[in-house]
Design a protein around this motif. Structure first.
Motif, PDB file in Angstrom:
ATOM      1  N   LEU A  19       1.086  -1.259   0.206  1.00 54.81           N
ATOM      2  CA  LEU A  19       0.203  -0.477  -0.309  1.00 54.81           C
ATOM      3  C   LEU A  19       0.373   1.414  -0.044  1.00 54.81           C
ATOM      4  N   ALA A  20       0.756   1.855  -1.286  1.00 52.94           N
ATOM      5  CA  ALA A  20       1.733   3.172  -1.465  1.00 52.94           C
ATOM      6  C   ALA A  20       1.234   4.690  -0.489  1.00 52.94           C
ATOM      7  N   VAL A  21       1.445   4.803   0.373  1.00 51.39           N
ATOM      8  CA  VAL A  21       1.287   6.107   1.515  1.00 51.39           C
ATOM      9  C   VAL A  21       1.502   7.170   0.971  1.00 51.39           C
ATOM     10  N   LEU A  22       3.017   7.229   0.417  1.00 47.10           N
ATOM     11  CA  LEU A  22       3.311   8.614   0.184  1.00 47.10           C
ATOM     12  C   LEU A  22       4.190   8.280  -1.576  1.00 47.10           C
ATOM     13  N   SER A  23       4.133   9.335  -2.114  1.00 49.12           N
ATOM     14  CA  SER A  23       4.518   8.507  -3.451  1.00 49.12           C
ATOM     15  C   SER A  23       5.651   9.856  -3.973  1.00 49.12           C
ATOM     16  N   LEU A  48       3.885  11.114   7.008  1.00 50.67           N
ATOM     17  CA  LEU A  48       4.974  12.636   7.101  1.00 50.67           C
ATOM     18  C   LEU A  48       5.441  12.853   8.572  1.00 50.67           C
ATOM     19  N   LEU A  49       4.948  13.105   8.895  1.00 45.72           N
ATOM     20  CA  LEU A  49       5.310  13.730  10.291  1.00 45.72           C
ATOM     21  C   LEU A  49       6.291  12.056  11.095  1.00 45.72           C
ATOM     22  N   HIS A  50       5.563  11.005  10.930  1.00 48.02           N
ATOM     23  CA  HIS A  50       6.815  10.589  11.466  1.00 48.02           C
ATOM     24  C   HIS A  50       7.851  10.374  10.424  1.00 48.02           C
ATOM     25  N   GLY A  54      12.147  10.766  12.223  1.00 53.56           N
ATOM     26  CA  GLY A  54      13.032   9.996  12.768  1.00 53.56           C
ATOM     27  C   GLY A  54      12.092   8.880  13.126  1.00 53.56           C
ATOM     28  N   LEU A  55      10.987   8.312  13.688  1.00 51.61           N
ATOM     29  CA  LEU A  55      10.154   7.607  14.390  1.00 51.61           C
ATOM     30  C   LEU A  55      10.203   6.297  12.968  1.00 51.61           C
ATOM     31  N   ASP A  56       9.997   6.173  12.216  1.00 49.04           N
ATOM     32  CA  ASP A  56      10.098   6.138  10.988  1.00 49.04           C
ATOM     33  C   ASP A  56      11.129   6.140   9.610  1.00 49.04           C
ATOM     34  N   LYS A  57      11.344   5.166   8.625  1.00 45.64           N
ATOM     35  CA  LYS A  57      12.312   5.388   8.063  1.00 45.64           C
ATOM     36  C   LYS A  57      11.605   5.344   6.237  1.00 45.64           C
ATOM     37  N   PRO A  58      12.036   6.600   5.720  1.00 45.77           N
ATOM     38  CA  PRO A  58      11.739   6.396   3.747  1.00 45.77           C
ATOM     39  C   PRO A  58      11.825   4.694   3.297  1.00 45.77           C
ATOM     40  N   ASP A  59      10.982   4.440   2.160  1.00 42.17           N
ATOM     41  CA  ASP A  59      11.364   3.778   1.299  1.00 42.17           C
ATOM     42  C   ASP A  59      12.166   3.588   0.010  1.00 42.17           C
ATOM     43  N   ARG A  60      12.060   5.465   0.825  1.00 45.45           N
ATOM     44  CA  ARG A  60      13.245   5.850  -1.153  1.00 45.45           C
ATOM     45  C   ARG A  60      12.781   7.477  -0.880  1.00 45.45           C
ATOM     46  N   GLY A  61      13.996   8.051  -0.659  1.00 47.56           N
ATOM     47  CA  GLY A  61      14.293   9.350  -1.055  1.00 47.56           C
ATOM     48  C   GLY A  61      14.926   9.633   0.310  1.00 47.56           C
ATOM     49  N   GLY A 215      -1.624  10.716  -1.081  1.00 46.28           N
ATOM     50  CA  GLY A 215       0.223  10.628  -1.008  1.00 46.28           C
ATOM     51  C   GLY A 215       0.775  11.372  -1.739  1.00 46.28           C
ATOM     52  N   ARG A 216       0.604  12.257  -2.342  1.00 44.69           N
ATOM     53  CA  ARG A 216       0.818  13.095  -2.893  1.00 44.69           C
ATOM     54  C   ARG A 216       0.561  14.424  -2.675  1.00 44.69           C
ATOM     55  N   ILE A 217       1.859  15.374  -3.058  1.00 42.99           N
ATOM     56  CA  ILE A 217       1.148  17.132  -3.173  1.00 42.99           C
ATOM     57  C   ILE A 217       1.070  17.406  -3.499  1.00 42.99           C
TER      58      ILE A 217
END
Length: 219
Positions: A19-23, A48-50, A54-61, A215-217
């Motif tokens: 499930l894509a949450v941020l793209s 995005l806030l998490h 630093g409460l979670d890590k991005p897959d990319r970026g 998940g997109r601005i």
């Protein structure tokens, strides 16, 4: 920039698949500025806030806070960042039950070695908490607990404040007072505020507004 996100993406595994949450999210926030993050439930705002905290890590970026690459830090580095640079105000109060209001207010500031009793007393007065400083969380109303949580974050004068509906448990008058205090702190210290909110009225008080949709601005 106090906060910079470049090409940030995040997904979670579900029974139905990824499930894509941020793209590919790009976002910048400079010192002394405030930004309201809006969007429907499930659009990725809290994720995005998490990630920024630093409460979670991005897959990319790449994510930078105060020039430090949060996305490349280990758990210890991200924890140190939250102690010294990033202040969090989430919907869960996360107060320490065994500590009274005064000790809860100063807790994070002491951890970051930034405790300032005079500033903590001023915060208590401006947040309407001075008369309950010796009470414990279970003896407070929900609104009072929310104000303690806000004060605890502001006590250490963080460079970046990440807030998820910080006035959600307050009536309009108290919510406005808390918002005023946070915006005054930004003006006084040059810190930055990224706030998730569903309130168009509160969002309008901040310098900028950004909307997340799926998940997109979006403009």
């Amino acid at each position: 920039m106090v906060l910079s996100l470049k090409g940030v993406s995040k997904h979670y595994e579900t029974a139905e698949g990824p499930l894509a949450v941020l793209s590919d999210v790009d976002l910048d926030l400079a010192a002394g500025n405030s930004l309201a993050l809006t969007g429907e439930s499930g659009s990725g705002k809290s994720t995005l806030l998490h990630l920024a905290a630093g409460l979670d890590k991005p897959d990319r970026g790449r994510i930078e806070v105060a020039g430090q690459a949060v996305s490349e830090m280990d758990d210890r580095g991200r924890a140190a960042l939250r102690r010294g640079i990033v202040g969090l105000i989430f919907q869960q109060f996360n107060l320490i039950p065994s500590l009274d209001v005064a000790a809860n207010l100063s807790f994070h500031a002491r951890l970051s070695e930034r405790s300032d009793p005079a500033w903590e007393t001023e915060l208590a007065e401006r947040l309407g908490l001075f008369s309950v400083m010796r009470r414990y969380p279970e003896q407070l109303s929900g609104g009072q607990q929310q104000r303690v949580a806000v004060g605890r974050t502001l006590a250490s004068r963080p460079s970046l404040i990440l807030a998820d509906e910080p006035t959600g448990n307050l009536d309009e008058a108290n919510g406005d007072a808390v918002m005023t205090l946070m915006l005054e702190l930004i003006a006084e210290t040059g810190s930055a505020l990224l706030m998730v909110t569903h309130s168009t009225r509160l969002a309008g008080r901040l310098d900028r507004q950004v909307k997340l949709t799926q998940g997109r601005i979006v403009p």
